[in-house]
Design an enzyme around this catalytic site. Structure first.
Site, mmCIF file in Angstrom:
data_model
loop_
_atom_site.group_PDB
_atom_site.id
_atom_site.type_symbol
_atom_site.label_atom_id
_atom_site.label_comp_id
_atom_site.label_asym_id
_atom_site.label_seq_id
_atom_site.Cartn_x
_atom_site.Cartn_y
_atom_site.Cartn_z
ATOM 1 N N TYR A 94 28.795 -41.309 28.557
ATOM 2 C CA TYR A 94 27.675 -40.471 28.985
ATOM 3 C C TYR A 94 27.753 -39.142 28.234
ATOM 4 O O TYR A 94 28.192 -39.116 27.089
ATOM 5 C CB TYR A 94 27.673 -40.345 30.524
ATOM 6 C CG TYR A 94 26.299 -40.003 31.041
ATOM 7 C CD1 TYR A 94 25.208 -40.820 30.763
ATOM 8 C CD2 TYR A 94 26.076 -38.833 31.765
ATOM 9 C CE1 TYR A 94 23.929 -40.490 31.182
ATOM 10 C CE2 TYR A 94 24.798 -38.503 32.192
ATOM 11 C CZ TYR A 94 23.728 -39.328 31.890
ATOM 12 O OH TYR A 94 22.466 -38.993 32.302
ATOM 13 N N ARG A 147 12.599 -35.607 27.752
ATOM 14 C CA ARG A 147 13.503 -34.445 27.782
ATOM 15 C C ARG A 147 14.937 -34.944 27.944
ATOM 16 O O ARG A 147 15.539 -34.826 28.998
ATOM 17 C CB ARG A 147 13.105 -33.515 28.933
ATOM 18 C CG ARG A 147 13.555 -32.096 28.791
ATOM 19 C CD ARG A 147 14.369 -31.633 29.997
ATOM 20 N NE ARG A 147 15.555 -32.437 30.190
ATOM 21 C CZ ARG A 147 16.264 -32.504 31.299
ATOM 22 N NH1 ARG A 147 15.908 -31.856 32.357
ATOM 23 N NH2 ARG A 147 17.361 -33.262 31.398
ATOM 24 N N LYS A 165 23.996 -43.785 32.405
ATOM 25 C CA LYS A 165 24.051 -43.266 33.778
ATOM 26 C C LYS A 165 24.395 -44.394 34.755
ATOM 27 O O LYS A 165 25.188 -44.211 35.680
ATOM 28 C CB LYS A 165 22.699 -42.643 34.128
ATOM 29 C CG LYS A 165 22.762 -41.807 35.370
ATOM 30 C CD LYS A 165 22.161 -40.458 35.162
ATOM 31 C CE LYS A 165 22.401 -39.589 36.361
ATOM 32 N NZ LYS A 165 22.009 -38.219 36.167
ATOM 33 N N GLU A 236 14.914 -39.974 35.515
ATOM 34 C CA GLU A 236 15.925 -39.274 34.727
ATOM 35 C C GLU A 236 15.326 -38.736 33.433
ATOM 36 O O GLU A 236 14.676 -39.471 32.682
ATOM 37 C CB GLU A 236 17.052 -40.268 34.400
ATOM 38 C CG GLU A 236 18.209 -39.693 33.636
ATOM 39 C CD GLU A 236 19.115 -38.824 34.483
ATOM 40 O OE1 GLU A 236 19.115 -38.977 35.723
ATOM 41 O OE2 GLU A 236 19.811 -37.975 33.901
ATOM 42 N N ASP A 237 15.561 -37.457 33.193
ATOM 43 C CA ASP A 237 15.199 -36.835 31.914
ATOM 44 C C ASP A 237 13.717 -36.943 31.553
ATOM 45 O O ASP A 237 13.352 -37.180 30.393
ATOM 46 C CB ASP A 237 16.101 -37.357 30.785
ATOM 47 C CG ASP A 237 17.492 -36.716 30.848
ATOM 48 O OD1 ASP A 237 17.719 -35.881 31.748
ATOM 49 O OD2 ASP A 237 18.336 -37.027 30.010
ATOM 50 N N ASP A 259 17.565 -37.075 39.831
ATOM 51 C CA ASP A 259 18.891 -36.454 39.798
ATOM 52 C C ASP A 259 18.865 -35.086 39.125
ATOM 53 O O ASP A 259 19.610 -34.191 39.525
ATOM 54 C CB ASP A 259 19.893 -37.370 39.101
ATOM 55 C CG ASP A 259 21.280 -36.768 39.126
ATOM 56 O OD1 ASP A 259 21.781 -36.514 40.236
ATOM 57 O OD2 ASP A 259 21.851 -36.503 38.053
ATOM 58 N N ASP A 260 18.016 -34.919 38.108
ATOM 59 C CA ASP A 260 17.967 -33.616 37.418
ATOM 60 C C ASP A 260 17.573 -32.516 38.399
ATOM 61 O O ASP A 260 18.031 -31.385 38.296
ATOM 62 C CB ASP A 260 16.932 -33.639 36.276
ATOM 63 C CG ASP A 260 17.219 -34.754 35.290
ATOM 64 O OD1 ASP A 260 18.377 -34.901 34.917
ATOM 65 O OD2 ASP A 260 16.275 -35.480 34.935
ATOM 66 N N ASN A 399 24.198 -24.759 30.530
ATOM 67 C CA ASN A 399 24.878 -25.683 29.628
ATOM 68 C C ASN A 399 24.248 -25.579 28.236
ATOM 69 O O ASN A 399 23.086 -25.199 28.132
ATOM 70 C CB ASN A 399 24.700 -27.123 30.131
ATOM 71 C CG ASN A 399 25.469 -27.373 31.408
ATOM 72 O OD1 ASN A 399 26.619 -26.980 31.534
ATOM 73 N ND2 ASN A 399 24.820 -28.027 32.352
HETATM 74 P P1 NAD Z 1 14.214 -23.181 32.408
HETATM 75 O O1 NAD Z 1 13.872 -23.010 30.967
HETATM 76 O O2 NAD Z 1 13.268 -23.868 33.313
HETATM 77 O O3 NAD Z 1 14.507 -21.738 33.034
HETATM 78 C C1 NAD Z 1 15.173 -20.702 32.380
HETATM 79 C C2 NAD Z 1 14.920 -19.426 33.154
HETATM 80 O O4 NAD Z 1 15.756 -18.397 32.617
HETATM 81 C C3 NAD Z 1 13.489 -18.901 33.081
HETATM 82 O O5 NAD Z 1 13.100 -18.521 34.369
HETATM 83 C C4 NAD Z 1 13.581 -17.673 32.188
HETATM 84 O O6 NAD Z 1 12.656 -16.669 32.521
HETATM 85 C C5 NAD Z 1 14.982 -17.215 32.485
HETATM 86 N N1 NAD Z 1 15.515 -16.381 31.391
HETATM 87 C C6 NAD Z 1 15.469 -16.625 30.067
HETATM 88 N N2 NAD Z 1 16.000 -15.593 29.395
HETATM 89 C C7 NAD Z 1 16.377 -14.695 30.309
HETATM 90 C C8 NAD Z 1 16.950 -13.408 30.220
HETATM 91 N N3 NAD Z 1 17.255 -12.868 29.054
HETATM 92 N N4 NAD Z 1 17.186 -12.742 31.369
HETATM 93 C C9 NAD Z 1 16.889 -13.285 32.546
HETATM 94 N N5 NAD Z 1 16.331 -14.492 32.700
HETATM 95 C C10 NAD Z 1 16.079 -15.179 31.589
HETATM 96 O O7 NAD Z 1 15.623 -23.924 32.404
HETATM 97 P P2 NAD Z 1 16.258 -24.795 33.577
HETATM 98 O O8 NAD Z 1 15.812 -26.224 33.477
HETATM 99 O O9 NAD Z 1 16.040 -24.082 34.854
HETATM 100 O O10 NAD Z 1 17.810 -24.806 33.181
HETATM 101 C C11 NAD Z 1 18.527 -23.610 33.040
HETATM 102 C C12 NAD Z 1 19.979 -23.878 32.646
HETATM 103 O O11 NAD Z 1 20.707 -24.310 33.755
HETATM 104 C C13 NAD Z 1 20.215 -24.942 31.568
HETATM 105 O O12 NAD Z 1 21.161 -24.459 30.652
HETATM 106 C C14 NAD Z 1 20.782 -26.096 32.327
HETATM 107 O O13 NAD Z 1 21.653 -26.859 31.515
HETATM 108 C C15 NAD Z 1 21.535 -25.381 33.390
HETATM 109 N N6 NAD Z 1 21.801 -26.145 34.600
HETATM 110 C C16 NAD Z 1 23.087 -26.390 34.958
HETATM 111 C C17 NAD Z 1 23.360 -27.011 36.135
HETATM 112 C C18 NAD Z 1 24.746 -27.291 36.610
HETATM 113 O O14 NAD Z 1 24.977 -27.472 37.774
HETATM 114 N N7 NAD Z 1 25.687 -27.343 35.744
HETATM 115 C C19 NAD Z 1 22.348 -27.383 36.941
HETATM 116 C C20 NAD Z 1 21.041 -27.132 36.550
HETATM 117 C C21 NAD Z 1 20.783 -26.502 35.378
#
Ligand code: NAD
Length: 542
Positions: A94, A147, A165, A236-237, A259-260, A399
């Site tokens: 994965y 995506r 998955k 998914e995705d 799941d996302d 990430n």
């Molecule tokens: P998204 O593009 O929908 O949202 C990004 C957000 O960040 C937007 O609201 C944007 O305005 C804000 N942003 C961008 N630049 C900024 C800055 N300089 N200052 C403040 N805010 C800013 O993305 P998403 O789908 O919500 O995912 C976000 C991240 O979270 C990804 O990297 C994803 O991999 C990660 N993620 C990790 C987990 C986990 O549990 N490990 C879970 C969910 C998402």
């Protein structure tokens, strides 16, 4: 006997094939004499042989391909290898390796697996789905390839994701592989490079959107419900523009989840529950400030709010304790650029453009980074959190590692070892102020396989947000005091099967309690889950 249960055909039947592990007696009775090298191997020796072969391969993609070929040849051995060391093999079958495999899908294609449904077959989805040889499919992971991880539109190449998955559903929680079906909906691709590639294996057209797309999804869901009435569909995705409405449309109609959206929110909530075991606080007392206001932030904020409601906090108040801060600053009522899905978390406040200032003013107990922008949890942010909290909860969840809002070392160093830390991507242990800290990784794999196993075992009619809250609590409860002492707030990935079975049992009890099961209540849920869990052992064929 048919041709794939005996003789040469049996060696080409991945579900029954044992390869060199057929005993001499079995070889005699099943017409295999002469078709295999004479000395039989044990399953253990076969696993060792694969480990050895893998250790000589220079890249993870080659390891992925070797395992993928093995899955097509001998399913039991494939899972025996995966389950011999899940922490090592998860990143090979994965993320991250599967991402590269999806990108190169058309150039490395081998044996077909799963079902491909092109939008050009609208009206005939039933006919295509019925080609799959299993009569009672219980779990589908489906993508439309738009995506894929952080890699964007990979068209039909996205099929690597449902396949990988589902391997984790089996390897990490024992969902039997024979009831699982990977599906790719090919609605075209907007990736011009793929469409121009002569080797591309999907429809060479732009993505279909709007009413035609919706009708295609409808036909898919209705057909699955009709052909496989006990089947759960996991999306998914998909791109957000489709993921959110699809979930909204079907979540109360069939057994389904994304799941996302939901698994991701649950693993963050699990991290918070784990952190609270260190800070000795209740969820109802938390104030969470999100850096980012996208789909991840709002999904996590909503699930935390729902969980607060279960602790007696009114929903509006719970949401007001989950505060968003995005690229334009604090998300407040007076802003005009706030989308409806963000607006429920908007607060009445003066504008704040600087995140460290927001921390000082709003005094959150936890900050969660989901901005996709590295380094925004800088020294002044961490120091502000440490000023307002004895044990500040700091979760940079963006990430991959290169986008993490801070490193583990920075969080521990700038907080002088007081941070309760977890991240989206893994960080190695760090020593700060003479103490070793083990950073936890918020990985959905603690949630989705267990959810799948619980749904499979109970034949659940629906997947609810409350089930994800139960899963999050169960994950946090599995963290040992010893782990907590090192700052680790998630269970170790090496014990993933045991952890998943426990989490699945907790979810299953909830399913029974809420009348969502289609089987009679188990006398002993934990035992019943274990009994139903797949084990990679050869079944007797004679
Ligand atoms: P998204 O593009 O929908 O949202 C990004 C957000 O960040 C937007 O609201 C944007 O305005 C804000 N942003 C961008 N630049 C900024 C800055 N300089 N200052 C403040 N805010 C800013 O993305 P998403 O789908 O919500 O995912 C976000 C991240 O979270 C990804 O990297 C994803 O991999 C990660 N993620 C990790 C987990 C986990 O549990 N490990 C879970 C969910 C998402």
């Amino acid at each position: 006997m048919t041709s794939d249960t005996t003789g040469y055909g049996l060696l080409r039947n991945p579900r029954l094939n044992r390869g060199t592990a057929f005993s001499l007696d079995e070889r005699r009775r099943l017409g295999l004499e002469g078709l295999l090298p004479p000395a039989p191997s044990s399953l253990m020796h076969q696993v060792a042989r694969i480990h050895m072969e893998l250790s000589h391969l220079p890249t993870d993609l080659l390891k992925y391909l070797l395992l993928s070929d093995l899955q097509a040849r001998n399913e039991t051995l494939y899972y025996a290898v995966l389950m011999s060391d899940p922490a090592t093999f998860m990143p090979v079958v994965y993320t991250p390796t599967v991402g590269e495999a999806c990108q190169k899908f058309d150039h490395i294609f081998r044996a077909a697996r799963g079902v491909y449904l092109p939008i050009t077959a609208r009206g005939r989805i039933r006919q295509l789905l019925a080609q799959w040889p299993v009569a009672d499919v219980r779990f589908i992971v489906v993508t439309d390839g738009e995506r894929i991880l952080g890699l964007g539109d990979l068209g039909v190449g996205g099929m690597g994701i449902p396949i990988g998955k589902l391997s984790l559903y089996t390897a990490c929680a024992g969902v039997p592989p024979e009831v699982c079906l990977p599906v790719t909906l090919d609605v075209g691709t907007n990736n011009a490079e793929l469409r121009d590639d002569p080797l591309y294996l999907g429809l060479r057209q732009g993505r279909v959107r709007g009413a035609e797309y919706d009708a295609f999804i409808d036909e898919f869901v209705e057909t699955v419900a009709d052909l496989h009435p006990r089947c759960c569909i996991q999306w998914e995705d998909f791109a957000n523009i489709n993921a959110v409405p699809i979930l909204a449309r079907y979540r109360d109609a069939v057994c389904t989840y994304n799941d996302d959206i939901q698994g991701t929110a649950a693993i963050a909530l699990a991290g918070l529950y784990g952190a609270l075991r260190i800070t000795n606080q209740s969820l109802a007392d938390q104030r969470v400030l999100f850096l980012g206001a996208g789909s991840a932030a709002t999904g996590i904020a909503e699930l935390i709010s729902q969980a607060m409601v279960l602790e007696g906090v009114p929903l509006a108040e719970a949401r007001s304790r989950n505060i968003l801060f995005d690229v334009n600053g604090l998300v407040i009522h007076s802003r005009t650029d706030v989308a409806p899905f963000q607006a429920v978390f908007a607060i009445e406040h003066a504008p704040i453009a600087d995140f460290a200032e927001a921390v000082r003013v709003l005094r959150p107990t936890a900050i969660i980074g989901v901005s996709t922008v590295p380094k925004l949890f800088n020294q002044s942010v961490i120091e502000a959190m440490t000023e307002v909290n004895q044990r500040p909860i700091i979760f940079p969840y963006s990430n991959p590692t290169s986008r993490s809002e801070c490193t583990a070392e920075e969080a521990y160093r700038w907080s002088k070892g007081r941070a309760v830390f977890a991240s989206g991507s893994p960080f190695p242990p760090v020593t700060v102020e003479g103490q070793e800290f083990v950073p936890g990784q918020g990985n959905n794999v603690y949630i989705f396989p267990a959810m799948g196993m619980a749904v499979y075992a109970t034949e659940a009619t629906r997947v609810t947000d409350a089930m994800f809250i139960v899963a999050a609590r169960a994950v946090a409860a599995l963290v040992t005091d010893g782990s907590l002492a090192t700052g680790l707030i998630y269970p170790p990935q090496s014990d993933i099967l045991e952890a998943s079975l426990e989490v699945a049992a907790a979810i299953a009890d909830h399913i029974f309690d809420h009348g969502l099961a289609r089987v009679p209540r188990f006398a002993d849920t934990r035992a019943a889950i274990r009994e139903r869990a797949y084990r990679p052992e050869y079944r007797s064929l004679i």
